[in-house]
Write a protein that holds these residues in place. Sequence first.
Motif, PDB file in Angstrom:
ATOM      1  N   THR A  27      43.216  82.763  13.065  1.00 38.90           N
ATOM      2  CA  THR A  27      42.611  81.553  13.775  1.00 38.90           C
ATOM      3  C   THR A  27      43.710  80.612  14.063  1.00 38.90           C
ATOM      4  OG1 THR A  27      42.598  80.501  11.504  1.00 38.90           O
ATOM      5  CG2 THR A  27      40.731  81.548  12.165  1.00 38.90           C
ATOM      6  N   GLU A  28      43.258  79.902  15.141  1.00 38.99           N
ATOM      7  CA  GLU A  28      44.295  78.887  15.668  1.00 38.99           C
ATOM      8  C   GLU A  28      43.782  77.717  14.961  1.00 38.99           C
ATOM      9  OE1 GLU A  28      47.025  78.946  17.466  1.00 38.99           O
ATOM     10  OE2 GLU A  28      46.755  81.112  17.691  1.00 38.99           O
ATOM     11  N   GLU A  29      44.786  76.663  14.895  1.00 40.57           N
ATOM     12  CA  GLU A  29      44.250  75.479  14.351  1.00 40.57           C
ATOM     13  C   GLU A  29      43.444  74.425  14.957  1.00 40.57           C
ATOM     14  OE1 GLU A  29      46.837  71.395  12.184  1.00 40.57           O
ATOM     15  OE2 GLU A  29      47.748  72.827  13.499  1.00 40.57           O
ATOM     16  N   ASP A  30      42.229  74.081  14.268  1.00 46.54           N
ATOM     17  CA  ASP A  30      41.195  73.291  14.894  1.00 46.54           C
ATOM     18  C   ASP A  30      40.708  72.314  13.886  1.00 46.54           C
ATOM     19  OD1 ASP A  30      39.096  72.653  16.671  1.00 46.54           O
ATOM     20  OD2 ASP A  30      38.045  74.405  16.704  1.00 46.54           O
ATOM     21  N   PRO A  75      42.912  75.414   9.234  1.00 45.02           N
ATOM     22  CA  PRO A  75      44.484  75.734   9.788  1.00 45.02           C
ATOM     23  C   PRO A  75      44.538  76.886  10.602  1.00 45.02           C
ATOM     24  CG  PRO A  75      43.828  76.679   7.645  1.00 45.02           C
ATOM     25  CD  PRO A  75      42.472  75.803   8.238  1.00 45.02           C
ATOM     26  N   LYS A  76      45.961  76.950  11.161  1.00 48.13           N
ATOM     27  CA  LYS A  76      46.461  78.022  11.736  1.00 48.13           C
ATOM     28  C   LYS A  76      46.645  79.167  10.688  1.00 48.13           C
ATOM     29  CE  LYS A  76      49.888  79.905  14.902  1.00 48.13           C
ATOM     30  NZ  LYS A  76      50.966  79.609  15.879  1.00 48.13           N
ATOM     31  N   THR A  77      45.876  80.371  10.918  1.00 49.12           N
ATOM     32  CA  THR A  77      45.988  81.059   9.694  1.00 49.12           C
ATOM     33  C   THR A  77      46.458  82.710  10.228  1.00 49.12           C
ATOM     34  OG1 THR A  77      44.182  80.056   8.825  1.00 49.12           O
ATOM     35  CG2 THR A  77      44.491  82.273   7.839  1.00 49.12           C
ATOM     36  N   SER A  78      46.959  83.517   9.396  1.00 46.12           N
ATOM     37  CA  SER A  78      47.363  84.662   9.654  1.00 46.12           C
ATOM     38  C   SER A  78      47.291  85.618   8.623  1.00 46.12           C
ATOM     39  CB  SER A  78      48.740  84.871  10.359  1.00 46.12           C
ATOM     40  OG  SER A  78      48.924  84.383  11.645  1.00 46.12           O
ATOM     41  N   PHE A  79      47.306  86.940   8.423  1.00 47.33           N
ATOM     42  CA  PHE A  79      47.204  87.806   7.451  1.00 47.33           C
ATOM     43  C   PHE A  79      48.312  88.518   7.343  1.00 47.33           C
ATOM     44  CE2 PHE A  79      46.117  91.956   5.370  1.00 47.33           C
ATOM     45  CZ  PHE A  79      45.921  91.288   4.016  1.00 47.33           C
ATOM     46  N   ILE A  80      49.101  88.977   6.340  1.00 48.86           N
ATOM     47  CA  ILE A  80      50.201  89.708   6.220  1.00 48.86           C
ATOM     48  C   ILE A  80      49.791  90.635   5.062  1.00 48.86           C
ATOM     49  CG2 ILE A  80      52.623  89.957   5.616  1.00 48.86           C
ATOM     50  CD1 ILE A  80      53.107  86.938   6.240  1.00 48.86           C
ATOM     51  N   GLY A  81      50.185  91.922   5.310  1.00 49.41           N
ATOM     52  CA  GLY A  81      50.084  93.039   4.619  1.00 49.41           C
ATOM     53  C   GLY A  81      51.261  93.970   4.669  1.00 49.41           C
ATOM     54  N   HIS A  82      51.556  94.356   3.317  1.00 51.67           N
ATOM     55  CA  HIS A  82      52.790  95.508   3.320  1.00 51.67           C
ATOM     56  C   HIS A  82      52.568  96.407   2.237  1.00 51.67           C
ATOM     57  CE1 HIS A  82      55.143  91.867   4.627  1.00 51.67           C
ATOM     58  NE2 HIS A  82      56.016  92.808   5.365  1.00 51.67           N
ATOM     59  N   SER A 117      49.365  71.064  11.176  1.00 56.22           N
ATOM     60  CA  SER A 117      50.302  70.212  11.963  1.00 56.22           C
ATOM     61  C   SER A 117      49.660  68.606  11.465  1.00 56.22           C
ATOM     62  CB  SER A 117      50.149  70.431  13.339  1.00 56.22           C
ATOM     63  OG  SER A 117      50.727  71.578  13.728  1.00 56.22           O
ATOM     64  N   LEU A 118      50.559  67.843  10.746  1.00 60.25           N
ATOM     65  CA  LEU A 118      50.497  66.589  10.211  1.00 60.25           C
ATOM     66  C   LEU A 118      50.797  65.594  11.136  1.00 60.25           C
ATOM     67  CD1 LEU A 118      51.209  66.796   6.495  1.00 60.25           C
ATOM     68  CD2 LEU A 118      49.035  67.386   7.692  1.00 60.25           C
ATOM     69  N   SER A 119      51.679  65.809  12.129  1.00 60.98           N
ATOM     70  CA  SER A 119      52.177  65.093  13.226  1.00 60.98           C
ATOM     71  C   SER A 119      53.291  65.766  14.039  1.00 60.98           C
ATOM     72  CB  SER A 119      53.231  63.646  12.767  1.00 60.98           C
ATOM     73  OG  SER A 119      54.201  64.169  11.969  1.00 60.98           O
ATOM     74  N   GLN A 120      53.874  65.427  14.884  1.00 61.03           N
ATOM     75  CA  GLN A 120      54.827  66.094  15.959  1.00 61.03           C
ATOM     76  C   GLN A 120      56.055  66.509  15.208  1.00 61.03           C
ATOM     77  OE1 GLN A 120      55.808  63.896  19.395  1.00 61.03           O
ATOM     78  NE2 GLN A 120      54.213  64.658  20.577  1.00 61.03           N
ATOM     79  N   LYS A 121      56.317  66.013  13.831  1.00 62.71           N
ATOM     80  CA  LYS A 121      57.488  66.391  13.229  1.00 62.71           C
ATOM     81  C   LYS A 121      57.065  66.866  11.790  1.00 62.71           C
ATOM     82  CE  LYS A 121      60.790  63.156  15.191  1.00 62.71           C
ATOM     83  NZ  LYS A 121      62.184  62.149  14.878  1.00 62.71           N
ATOM     84  N   MET A 122      55.974  66.745  11.584  1.00 67.11           N
ATOM     85  CA  MET A 122      55.542  67.036  10.121  1.00 67.11           C
ATOM     86  C   MET A 122      54.470  68.141  10.052  1.00 67.11           C
ATOM     87  SD  MET A 122      54.523  64.692   6.661  1.00 67.11           S
ATOM     88  CE  MET A 122      56.258  64.088   6.716  1.00 67.11           C
ATOM     89  N   SER A 123      54.740  69.044   9.189  1.00 68.53           N
ATOM     90  CA  SER A 123      53.669  70.254   8.931  1.00 68.53           C
ATOM     91  C   SER A 123      53.448  70.644   7.264  1.00 68.53           C
ATOM     92  CB  SER A 123      54.163  71.363   9.345  1.00 68.53           C
ATOM     93  OG  SER A 123      55.220  72.077   8.791  1.00 68.53           O
ATOM     94  N   PHE A 124      52.249  70.857   7.060  1.00 67.09           N
ATOM     95  CA  PHE A 124      51.752  71.099   5.744  1.00 67.09           C
ATOM     96  C   PHE A 124      51.159  72.838   5.812  1.00 67.09           C
ATOM     97  CE2 PHE A 124      48.568  71.384   2.213  1.00 67.09           C
ATOM     98  CZ  PHE A 124      49.418  71.378   1.394  1.00 67.09           C
ATOM     99  N   SER A 125      51.968  73.588   5.055  1.00 66.37           N
ATOM    100  CA  SER A 125      51.766  75.023   5.006  1.00 66.37           C
ATOM    101  C   SER A 125      51.486  75.443   3.384  1.00 66.37           C
ATOM    102  CB  SER A 125      52.875  75.885   5.436  1.00 66.37           C
ATOM    103  OG  SER A 125      53.009  75.333   6.865  1.00 66.37           O
TER     104      SER A 125
END
Length: 247
Positions: free
Chosen positions: A109-112, A116-123, A150-158
């Motif tokens: 998904t894209e952030e909306d 959140p912007k979301t991806s899945f990683i598998g190994h 994206s909390l602001s142009q400079k800050m992100s929360f992951s």
Amino acid sequence: MKSKIVLVFLFISAAIYAQEIEPIQADRPDQTETPAIVPIGMFQVEMGFTFQKNDALYKKNSLPTALWKYGVTKNFELRLITEFLSEEIINEKVNGFSPIYIGFKVALTEEDGIVPKTSFIGHIGLPKAASNEYKTDFVFPKFRFVMQHSLSQKMSFSYNLGAEWDGFSPEPTFIYTVTTGYSITEKLGSYIELFGFIPQIQQSNHSFDGGITYLINNNFMLDLSSGIGISENAPKNYIAFGFSYRR
């Protein structure tokens, strides 16, 4: 004359593409992996050296760990992880390659808004693709859902949520990470992070870390990080440095 026009057109197109492509986003140096996908047709390597002290009797170094990526489509990348370990346990040293991981990342998904912007990683870990000292009994998987706001142009929360297996036992170890990133300047970034591993049977461990990144150009980034254990059985401390490069 036509050939000159074609060359000029190709040069302009390449310049426009170079301007449109976003600066490199890497899964290092923090434990929280990014939902970003490597651009189509581009190769990316993320390499780091980690020096970790678990306790007074045990030291573990990665010399280096390397994550190799290739962008297949806009929403899909292939991944390969290699790692050379050097361990010292009560003055006895063990060196060698840990099992190779092969895997993928897919964008979900894209952030909306609150989504959140979301991806899945598998190994999948290959038990015999390792030095004798580090071979495992079984094929072993690990996976994560990776999310970013994206909390602001400079800050992100992951944050990441997932699980992994060790190749010896059927019990999983659950993984969580939470990090806040802040862009100090256009080239200098920073983060602080809480992360932990929660085995199904054994006691969980939790750590805190932080670091900085420096963007040399859109395709090359340096990093430096360090962390400490905040639970009794977590590694005491570590320091790491590395780089990420794509072309």
